[in-house]
Design a protein around this motif. Structure first.
Motif, mmCIF file in Angstrom:
data_model
loop_
_atom_site.group_PDB
_atom_site.id
_atom_site.type_symbol
_atom_site.label_atom_id
_atom_site.label_comp_id
_atom_site.label_asym_id
_atom_site.label_seq_id
_atom_site.Cartn_x
_atom_site.Cartn_y
_atom_site.Cartn_z
ATOM 1 N N ALA A 15 30.406 32.045 -28.035
ATOM 2 C CA ALA A 15 31.143 31.917 -29.299
ATOM 3 C C ALA A 15 30.810 30.589 -29.979
ATOM 4 O O ALA A 15 30.526 30.548 -31.181
ATOM 5 C CB ALA A 15 32.647 32.034 -29.048
ATOM 6 N N ALA A 16 30.824 29.516 -29.211
ATOM 7 C CA ALA A 16 30.529 28.189 -29.782
ATOM 8 C C ALA A 16 29.086 28.106 -30.265
ATOM 9 O O ALA A 16 28.812 27.561 -31.341
ATOM 10 C CB ALA A 16 30.803 27.097 -28.750
ATOM 11 N N VAL A 31 32.980 35.599 -37.613
ATOM 12 C CA VAL A 31 34.067 34.694 -37.224
ATOM 13 C C VAL A 31 35.122 35.469 -36.428
ATOM 14 O O VAL A 31 35.592 34.998 -35.383
ATOM 15 C CB VAL A 31 34.689 34.017 -38.471
ATOM 16 C CG1 VAL A 31 35.963 33.275 -38.129
ATOM 17 C CG2 VAL A 31 33.680 33.084 -39.124
ATOM 18 N N ASP A 32 35.450 36.670 -36.883
ATOM 19 C CA ASP A 32 36.424 37.501 -36.167
ATOM 20 C C ASP A 32 35.910 37.881 -34.777
ATOM 21 O O ASP A 32 36.673 37.888 -33.806
ATOM 22 C CB ASP A 32 36.739 38.768 -36.960
ATOM 23 C CG ASP A 32 37.547 38.498 -38.217
ATOM 24 O OD1 ASP A 32 38.100 37.384 -38.366
ATOM 25 O OD2 ASP A 32 37.618 39.414 -39.065
ATOM 26 N N MET A 33 34.617 38.188 -34.669
ATOM 27 C CA MET A 33 34.061 38.550 -33.365
ATOM 28 C C MET A 33 34.095 37.374 -32.396
ATOM 29 O O MET A 33 34.372 37.555 -31.205
ATOM 30 C CB MET A 33 32.634 39.081 -33.514
ATOM 31 C CG MET A 33 32.587 40.486 -34.088
ATOM 32 S SD MET A 33 30.951 41.230 -34.031
ATOM 33 C CE MET A 33 30.075 40.271 -35.255
ATOM 34 N N MET A 34 33.850 36.169 -32.888
ATOM 35 C CA MET A 34 33.903 34.999 -32.014
ATOM 36 C C MET A 34 35.337 34.740 -31.570
ATOM 37 O O MET A 34 35.582 34.319 -30.437
ATOM 38 C CB MET A 34 33.298 33.773 -32.692
ATOM 39 C CG MET A 34 31.798 33.912 -33.017
ATOM 40 S SD MET A 34 30.772 34.488 -31.655
ATOM 41 C CE MET A 34 30.515 36.218 -32.066
ATOM 42 N N ARG A 38 36.850 34.590 -27.680
ATOM 43 C CA ARG A 38 37.746 33.530 -27.194
ATOM 44 C C ARG A 38 39.056 34.099 -26.653
ATOM 45 O O ARG A 38 39.579 33.622 -25.642
ATOM 46 C CB ARG A 38 38.002 32.521 -28.295
ATOM 47 C CG ARG A 38 36.826 31.609 -28.532
ATOM 48 C CD ARG A 38 37.207 30.448 -29.463
ATOM 49 N NE ARG A 38 36.080 29.561 -29.582
ATOM 50 C CZ ARG A 38 35.140 29.654 -30.534
ATOM 51 N NH1 ARG A 38 35.229 30.586 -31.459
ATOM 52 N NH2 ARG A 38 34.133 28.808 -30.571
ATOM 53 N N ARG A 39 39.595 35.114 -27.309
ATOM 54 C CA ARG A 39 40.838 35.732 -26.818
ATOM 55 C C ARG A 39 40.611 36.385 -25.462
ATOM 56 O O ARG A 39 41.449 36.266 -24.554
ATOM 57 C CB ARG A 39 41.371 36.774 -27.823
ATOM 58 C CG ARG A 39 42.180 36.173 -28.947
ATOM 59 C CD ARG A 39 42.955 37.226 -29.727
ATOM 60 N NE ARG A 39 42.120 38.259 -30.335
ATOM 61 C CZ ARG A 39 41.516 38.147 -31.518
ATOM 62 N NH1 ARG A 39 41.637 37.050 -32.224
ATOM 63 N NH2 ARG A 39 40.797 39.141 -31.984
ATOM 64 N N ILE A 40 39.485 37.062 -25.314
ATOM 65 C CA ILE A 40 39.179 37.661 -24.015
ATOM 66 C C ILE A 40 39.042 36.560 -22.965
ATOM 67 O O ILE A 40 39.568 36.682 -21.858
ATOM 68 C CB ILE A 40 37.903 38.533 -24.095
ATOM 69 C CG1 ILE A 40 38.156 39.747 -24.989
ATOM 70 C CG2 ILE A 40 37.457 38.967 -22.699
ATOM 71 C CD1 ILE A 40 36.903 40.544 -25.326
#
Length: 128
Positions: A15-16, A31-34, A38-40
């Protein structure tokens, strides 16, 4: 912390890396996919499964597919080239697990039920 810390770290790293590659060029979907990755990562640090909302199945599947592709293209060859067997095992596990989740999420999205889906990760590879 769970035994999936290596997986959480990989999710956050991808993500980073994605966001740093071209921050000004990122579209809202990326941005939503990253954020999904992070949530996972946050969830699997505590437990071996995560839930995806019914309206986020395709986006989450796409995020995990991109994650797996990045690992397979950019990280796995490095682990192999350096003879890092533990790293190679972890990366291969992450790719396989992510793609299994992609299959689950897309199959459920095709049913158009709109229900959340819980994905349970397989046991982590030994020595993680």
């Amino acid at each position: 912390m769970s035994s999936y810390a290596f997986f959480s770290s990989m999710l956050r790293f991808v993500a980073a890396k994605t966001e740093a590659a071209a921050p000004a060029a990122l579209d809202a979907r990326t941005v939503d996919m990253m954020a999904v990755l992070r949530r996972i990562a946050d969830t699997v640090e505590r437990e071996p499964d995560f839930q995806v909302p019914g309206d986020g199945l395709e986006l989450s599947a796409r995020a995990l597919a991109g994650f797996a592709a990045f690992l397979q293209k950019s990280i796995l060859p490095e682990a192999v080239a350096h003879g890092n067997q533990a790293g190679e095992t972890q990366v291969r596990w992450a790719v396989d697990s992510a793609m299994d989740a992609v299959n689950t999420l897309l199959s459920r999205a095709a049913l158009q039920e709109g229900q959340p889906v819980r994905v349970t990760l397989p046991p982590p590879p030994p020595n993680t």
